[in-house]
Design an enzyme around this catalytic site. Structure first.
Site, PDB file in Angstrom:
ATOM      1  N   ASP A 210       0.737  -1.254   0.001  1.00 35.83           N
ATOM      2  CA  ASP A 210       0.010   0.001   0.225  1.00 35.83           C
ATOM      3  C   ASP A 210       0.889   1.236  -0.145  1.00 35.83           C
ATOM      4  O   ASP A 210       2.245   1.131   0.299  1.00 35.83           O
ATOM      5  CB  ASP A 210      -0.844  -0.039   1.337  1.00 35.83           C
TER       6      ASP A 210
ATOM      7  N   ASP B  36      -0.079   5.084   0.714  1.00 37.18           N
ATOM      8  CA  ASP B  36      -0.635   6.012   1.952  1.00 37.18           C
ATOM      9  C   ASP B  36      -0.844   5.578   3.379  1.00 37.18           C
ATOM     10  O   ASP B  36      -1.441   4.565   3.583  1.00 37.18           O
ATOM     11  CB  ASP B  36      -1.939   6.818   1.652  1.00 37.18           C
TER      12      ASP B  36
ATOM     13  N   ASP C 158      -1.377  -0.629   6.157  1.00 33.48           N
ATOM     14  CA  ASP C 158      -1.523   0.181   7.306  1.00 33.48           C
ATOM     15  C   ASP C 158      -3.177  -0.363   7.683  1.00 33.48           C
ATOM     16  O   ASP C 158      -3.444  -0.308   9.091  1.00 33.48           O
ATOM     17  CB  ASP C 158      -1.308   1.255   7.418  1.00 33.48           C
TER      18      ASP C 158
END
Length: 231
Positions: A8, A10, A181
């Site tokens: 990922d 961001d 995250d």
């Protein structure tokens, strides 16, 4: 055996939250200075418009288009919409200027590539902006493929995005490790699509559980070596 690691972007490869805080403060200052919109009013309108556009446009990459968001705010307030372009540029240019790669991100990418692993990115958002971020972060040279929600026509945790990642990886789903995250979107979404997953939680304790998690990206190469040896 894991052959491909997919990240990922961001809040994984950099802290979006930290960079957004600075960029949004610049936006609030502009709105007050140039358009006489008080910060609290702009925050309220921004939140309302974000939800309105999501409801109208659905779960797709276009919901991240800040130009559309600012344009609609200005139209609602009967303000000159030409400011929307300047506001969008201000936000993104500020965010790009202040963001920094997560600790160990570049070194981790280097080590994984040295071991012969293919690296990919699976990300919500429009493709161009994510390419620009990766380039600014110094990570683009290490990435072999990228799947954005713009390309997949769906946002995580939709199976379509992960399926496209696996297709580009050229291996079986279980040979891919997805690192992100967001527990629901990145971890559970990847696992539901048959990939292995690793929860990146730099702040340590967080709500929810995952079988595998790390608090620092530079732990990833050693963890992979341990997992491979145990298989």
């Amino acid at each position: 055996m894991i052959k491909v690691v997919i990240f990922d972007i961001d809040n994984t490869l950099y802290s979006f939250d930290a960079a957004h805080q600075v960029a949004f403060a610049a936006l609030l200052d502009y709105a007050q200075r140039e358009l006489d919109i008080a910060p609290d009013e702009f925050r309220r309108l921004h939140k309302e418009m974000n939800q309105e556009l999501k409801g109208r446009m659905g779960n797709c990459a276009a919901i991240h288009n800040r130009l559309i968001r600012y344009q609609n705010i200005l139209e609602r307030l009967d303000k000159p919409i030409g400011h929307a372009l300047r506001m969008s540029d201000l936000y993104w240019n500020t965010l790009l200027d202040v963001m920094q790669p997560s600790p160990g991100a570049v070194e981790t990418a280097e080590r994984l590539k040295e071991r012969g692993l293919k690296l990919g990115v699976g990300t919500d958002m429009t493709a161009r902006m994510q390419f620009v971020k990766l380039e600014r972060l110094g990570l683009l040279p290490y990435i072999d493929f990228l799947v954005s929600s713009e390309e997949a026509q769906a946002e995580k945790p939709a199976p379509a995005l992960f399926a496209r990642c696996v297709e580009k990886a050229g291996v079986r789903p279980e040979e891919c490790l997805f690192v992100g995250d967001n527990l629901e979107k990145d971890v559970h979404g990847a696992q539901a699509a048959g990939l292995q997953a690793l929860w990146y939680r730099p702040q340590g304790a967080a709500e929810g559980t995952a079988e595998r998690s790390i608090t620092a990206l530079d732990r990833l190469p050693d963890l992979l070596a341990e997992w491979q040896a145990a298989d």
